[in-house]
Write a protein that holds these residues in place. Structure first.
Motif, PDB file in Angstrom:
ATOM      1  N   GLU A  77       0.851  -1.188   0.000  1.00 38.98           N
ATOM      2  CA  GLU A  77       0.000   0.000   0.000  1.00 38.98           C
ATOM      3  C   GLU A  77       0.882   1.231   0.000  1.00 38.98           C
ATOM      4  OE1 GLU A  77      -3.321   2.073   2.903  1.00 38.98           O
ATOM      5  OE2 GLU A  77      -3.369  -0.110   2.624  1.00 38.98           O
ATOM      6  N   THR A  78       0.617   2.133  -0.919  1.00 40.14           N
ATOM      7  CA  THR A  78       1.430   3.331  -1.043  1.00 40.14           C
ATOM      8  C   THR A  78       0.555   4.543  -1.316  1.00 40.14           C
ATOM      9  OG1 THR A  78       3.260   4.351  -2.275  1.00 40.14           O
ATOM     10  CG2 THR A  78       1.755   2.955  -3.513  1.00 40.14           C
ATOM     11  N   ASN A  79       1.071   5.708  -1.001  1.00 39.55           N
ATOM     12  CA  ASN A  79       0.365   6.957  -1.288  1.00 39.55           C
ATOM     13  C   ASN A  79       0.843   7.461  -2.640  1.00 39.55           C
ATOM     14  OD1 ASN A  79       0.024  10.040  -1.322  1.00 39.55           O
ATOM     15  ND2 ASN A  79      -1.176   9.460   0.466  1.00 39.55           N
ATOM     16  N   PHE A  80      -0.075   7.545  -3.582  1.00 39.89           N
ATOM     17  CA  PHE A  80       0.249   8.003  -4.929  1.00 39.89           C
ATOM     18  C   PHE A  80      -0.785   9.034  -5.344  1.00 39.89           C
ATOM     19  CE2 PHE A  80       0.190   6.811  -9.689  1.00 39.89           C
ATOM     20  CZ  PHE A  80       1.172   7.739  -9.989  1.00 39.89           C
ATOM     21  N   LEU A  81      -0.324  10.244  -5.613  1.00 39.09           N
ATOM     22  CA  LEU A  81      -1.198  11.346  -6.017  1.00 39.09           C
ATOM     23  C   LEU A  81      -2.297  11.607  -4.994  1.00 39.09           C
ATOM     24  CD1 LEU A  81      -1.514  10.579  -9.848  1.00 39.09           C
ATOM     25  CD2 LEU A  81       0.055  12.164  -8.715  1.00 39.09           C
ATOM     26  N   GLY A  82      -1.936  11.487  -3.719  1.00 36.28           N
ATOM     27  CA  GLY A  82      -2.869  11.818  -2.654  1.00 36.28           C
ATOM     28  C   GLY A  82      -3.864  10.741  -2.297  1.00 36.28           C
ATOM     29  N   GLN A  83      -3.747   9.555  -2.923  1.00 38.46           N
ATOM     30  CA  GLN A  83      -4.661   8.448  -2.644  1.00 38.46           C
ATOM     31  C   GLN A  83      -3.874   7.215  -2.219  1.00 38.46           C
ATOM     32  OE1 GLN A  83      -8.071   8.709  -2.855  1.00 38.46           O
ATOM     33  NE2 GLN A  83      -7.882  10.861  -3.466  1.00 38.46           N
ATOM     34  N   GLN A  84      -4.508   6.369  -1.405  1.00 38.84           N
ATOM     35  CA  GLN A  84      -3.891   5.099  -1.038  1.00 38.84           C
ATOM     36  C   GLN A  84      -4.120   4.098  -2.167  1.00 38.84           C
ATOM     37  OE1 GLN A  84      -2.139   6.754   1.486  1.00 38.84           O
ATOM     38  NE2 GLN A  84      -1.949   4.573   1.991  1.00 38.84           N
ATOM     39  N   VAL A  85      -3.036   3.582  -2.707  1.00 35.96           N
ATOM     40  CA  VAL A  85      -3.079   2.710  -3.871  1.00 35.96           C
ATOM     41  C   VAL A  85      -2.457   1.358  -3.519  1.00 35.96           C
ATOM     42  CG1 VAL A  85      -2.313   2.413  -6.263  1.00 35.96           C
ATOM     43  CG2 VAL A  85      -2.946   4.688  -5.435  1.00 35.96           C
ATOM     44  N   ILE A  86      -3.111   0.284  -3.930  1.00 32.32           N
ATOM     45  CA  ILE A  86      -2.606  -1.061  -3.692  1.00 32.32           C
ATOM     46  C   ILE A  86      -1.879  -1.550  -4.944  1.00 32.32           C
ATOM     47  CG2 ILE A  86      -3.180  -3.461  -3.173  1.00 32.32           C
ATOM     48  CD1 ILE A  86      -3.608  -1.591  -0.840  1.00 32.32           C
ATOM     49  N   LYS A  87      -0.624  -1.932  -4.764  1.00 32.76           N
ATOM     50  CA  LYS A  87       0.164  -2.525  -5.841  1.00 32.76           C
ATOM     51  C   LYS A  87       0.607  -3.918  -5.409  1.00 32.76           C
ATOM     52  CE  LYS A  87       1.949   1.959  -7.381  1.00 32.76           C
ATOM     53  NZ  LYS A  87       3.173   2.767  -7.620  1.00 32.76           N
ATOM     54  N   GLN A  88       1.245  -4.646  -6.320  1.00 32.58           N
ATOM     55  CA  GLN A  88       1.744  -5.984  -6.030  1.00 32.58           C
ATOM     56  C   GLN A  88       3.261  -6.007  -6.210  1.00 32.58           C
ATOM     57  OE1 GLN A  88      -0.096  -8.549  -4.894  1.00 32.58           O
ATOM     58  NE2 GLN A  88      -2.037  -7.408  -5.040  1.00 32.58           N
ATOM     59  N   HIS A  89       3.959  -6.445  -5.168  1.00 30.32           N
ATOM     60  CA  HIS A  89       5.409  -6.589  -5.253  1.00 30.32           C
ATOM     61  C   HIS A  89       5.772  -7.979  -5.748  1.00 30.32           C
ATOM     62  CE1 HIS A  89       9.635  -6.701  -4.273  1.00 30.32           C
ATOM     63  NE2 HIS A  89       9.440  -7.681  -3.408  1.00 30.32           N
ATOM     64  N   HIS A  90       6.669  -8.038  -6.752  1.00 25.06           N
ATOM     65  CA  HIS A  90       7.209  -9.296  -7.263  1.00 25.06           C
ATOM     66  C   HIS A  90       8.729  -9.171  -7.272  1.00 25.06           C
ATOM     67  CE1 HIS A  90       3.154 -10.219  -8.807  1.00 25.06           C
ATOM     68  NE2 HIS A  90       3.138  -8.992  -9.293  1.00 25.06           N
ATOM     69  N   THR A  91       9.427 -10.212  -6.885  1.00 21.83           N
ATOM     70  CA  THR A  91      10.880 -10.182  -6.946  1.00 21.83           C
ATOM     71  C   THR A  91      11.343 -10.288  -8.393  1.00 21.83           C
ATOM     72  OG1 THR A  91      11.178 -12.582  -6.801  1.00 21.83           O
ATOM     73  CG2 THR A  91      10.973 -11.375  -4.706  1.00 21.83           C
ATOM     74  N   LEU A  92      12.600 -10.012  -8.625  1.00 25.32           N
ATOM     75  CA  LEU A  92      13.159 -10.115  -9.966  1.00 25.32           C
ATOM     76  C   LEU A  92      13.027 -11.547 -10.495  1.00 25.32           C
ATOM     77  CD1 LEU A  92      14.605  -8.235 -11.984  1.00 25.32           C
ATOM     78  CD2 LEU A  92      16.776  -9.089 -11.072  1.00 25.32           C
ATOM     79  N   THR A  93      13.247 -12.519  -9.630  1.00 22.14           N
ATOM     80  CA  THR A  93      13.095 -13.922 -10.007  1.00 22.14           C
ATOM     81  C   THR A  93      11.676 -14.221 -10.453  1.00 22.14           C
ATOM     82  OG1 THR A  93      14.828 -14.621  -8.471  1.00 22.14           O
ATOM     83  CG2 THR A  93      13.232 -16.299  -9.155  1.00 22.14           C
ATOM     84  N   GLN A  94      10.699 -13.689  -9.719  1.00 19.64           N
ATOM     85  CA  GLN A  94       9.292 -13.947 -10.034  1.00 19.64           C
ATOM     86  C   GLN A  94       8.843 -13.232 -11.302  1.00 19.64           C
ATOM     87  OE1 GLN A  94       7.929 -12.567  -6.284  1.00 19.64           O
ATOM     88  NE2 GLN A  94       7.993 -14.587  -5.315  1.00 19.64           N
ATOM     89  N   ILE A  95       9.503 -12.144 -11.660  1.00 21.72           N
ATOM     90  CA  ILE A  95       9.165 -11.430 -12.884  1.00 21.72           C
ATOM     91  C   ILE A  95       9.755 -12.119 -14.109  1.00 21.72           C
ATOM     92  CG2 ILE A  95       9.520  -9.275 -14.174  1.00 21.72           C
ATOM     93  CD1 ILE A  95       9.456  -7.810 -11.454  1.00 21.72           C
ATOM     94  N   LEU A  96      10.997 -12.591 -14.004  1.00 17.99           N
ATOM     95  CA  LEU A  96      11.717 -13.066 -15.186  1.00 17.99           C
ATOM     96  C   LEU A  96      11.642 -14.570 -15.426  1.00 17.99           C
ATOM     97  CD1 LEU A  96      14.931 -10.857 -14.941  1.00 17.99           C
ATOM     98  CD2 LEU A  96      12.887 -10.457 -16.316  1.00 17.99           C
ATOM     99  N   ASN A  97      11.810 -15.385 -14.396  1.00 19.50           N
ATOM    100  CA  ASN A  97      11.892 -16.832 -14.616  1.00 19.50           C
ATOM    101  C   ASN A  97      10.650 -17.454 -15.265  1.00 19.50           C
ATOM    102  OD1 ASN A  97      14.506 -17.040 -13.805  1.00 19.50           O
ATOM    103  ND2 ASN A  97      14.117 -18.220 -11.956  1.00 19.50           N
ATOM    104  N   PRO A  98       9.427 -17.033 -14.900  1.00 17.21           N
ATOM    105  CA  PRO A  98       8.257 -17.626 -15.556  1.00 17.21           C
ATOM    106  C   PRO A  98       8.210 -17.362 -17.059  1.00 17.21           C
ATOM    107  CG  PRO A  98       7.617 -16.574 -13.506  1.00 17.21           C
ATOM    108  CD  PRO A  98       9.024 -16.157 -13.784  1.00 17.21           C
ATOM    109  N   LEU A  99       8.797 -16.267 -17.508  1.00 17.25           N
ATOM    110  CA  LEU A  99       8.837 -15.995 -18.943  1.00 17.25           C
ATOM    111  C   LEU A  99       9.591 -17.103 -19.674  1.00 17.25           C
ATOM    112  CD1 LEU A  99       9.661 -12.188 -18.711  1.00 17.25           C
ATOM    113  CD2 LEU A  99       7.515 -13.143 -19.575  1.00 17.25           C
ATOM    114  N   ILE A 100      10.707 -17.507 -19.091  1.00 20.75           N
ATOM    115  CA  ILE A 100      11.500 -18.599 -19.667  1.00 20.75           C
ATOM    116  C   ILE A 100      10.729 -19.909 -19.572  1.00 20.75           C
ATOM    117  CG2 ILE A 100      13.667 -19.873 -19.500  1.00 20.75           C
ATOM    118  CD1 ILE A 100      14.852 -17.321 -18.180  1.00 20.75           C
TER     119      ILE A 100
END
Length: 242
Positions: free
Chosen positions: A178-201
């Motif tokens: 949860e982060t403050n972006f442009l004055g609003q609380q926004v929910i994002k998803q954190h993924h590690t570098l491994t989780q971003i790249l390895n599934p592509l392969i």
């Protein structure tokens, strides 16, 4: 993806950002992302989370024959239709996870600053692989895991309000941030570098390029831009269906 972009206050604040007013030339990552685009003459393009439609318009200018831009925000699609329409472009209110992804249909799938709102990247990757033609490219820009693992996605400041350092915590624990972006609380998803790249392969993609976005020299005089050289904010990835 959260529909925060349909919040009136948030959307109004977003409209005041430099990239919202001036388009791709005001985006610090564009000089790197543009160079990763494949040849588009006569090609079919899908834009996942198209926002204002800047990349759809660029694809049309580069000669793409058919372009579909989807976004879960009605306000974003309305803005795209108003400002970045073209005979080759069709816009549709639709979430990334809900789109049908017809098999072997697109030469390029692009997604800019959207995938960090998606919890299950593997599912999206599989669908993108299915919808690409053989030799087609998937080009995406996602918030860098160093950025999403930052505490409140913000600097640690000194008593005078100057950024001291970027603190990283809970890096190996994926999930909601949860982060403050442009004055609003926004929910994002954190993924590690491994989780971003390895599934592509894993799903059969061939990696063509991986770049960490850096602002160009001609933007360094913009307030706060020099601090963007102190940690990566965005990760650019280009893969091909081989």
């Amino acid at each position: 993806m959260s529909n925060i972009y349909d919040n009136n206050e948030f959307f109004a604040a977003y409209a005041e950002m430099g990239r919202s007013k001036s388009g791709l030339k005001a985006a610090g990552e564009w000089h790197q992302l543009q160079s990763l685009f494949p040849e588009l003459q006569g090609k079919k393009v899908l834009d996942l989370g198209c926002g204002y439609g800047w990349h759809c318009k660029y694809a049309a200018q580069m000669g793409a024959s058919e372009i579909l831009g989807i976004d879960s925000s009605e306000k974003m699609i309305a803005k795209a239709v108003a400002d970045n329409s073209d005979v080759q472009i069709k816009y549709e209110v639709c979430g990334i996870e809900e789109y049908s992804y017809p098999e072997n249909s697109y030469d390029l799938v692009i997604s800019n600053l959207v995938l960090h709102y998606i919890k299950n990247l593997d599912s999206v990757y599989q669908k993108v692989y299915r919808t690409l033609k053989l030799g087609g490219c998937f080009l995406f820009n996602i918030e860098h895991p160093t950025f999403t693992a930052g505490v409140n996605e913000d600097w640690i400041y000194d008593e005078n309000g100057n950024p001291q350092y970027w603190a990283i915590d809970n890096y190996y624990y994926p999930g909601e941030r949860e982060t403050n972006f442009l004055g609003q609380q926004v929910i994002k998803q954190h993924h590690t570098l491994t989780q971003i790249l390895n599934p592509l392969i894993k799903f059969g993609f061939q990696i063509e390029a991986i770049e960490e976005a850096m602002p160009p020299a001609d933007m360094m005089d913009i307030p706060g831009m020099r601090d963007e050289m102190r940690r990566p904010m965005m990760l650019l990835v280009k893969v091909k269906k081989s």
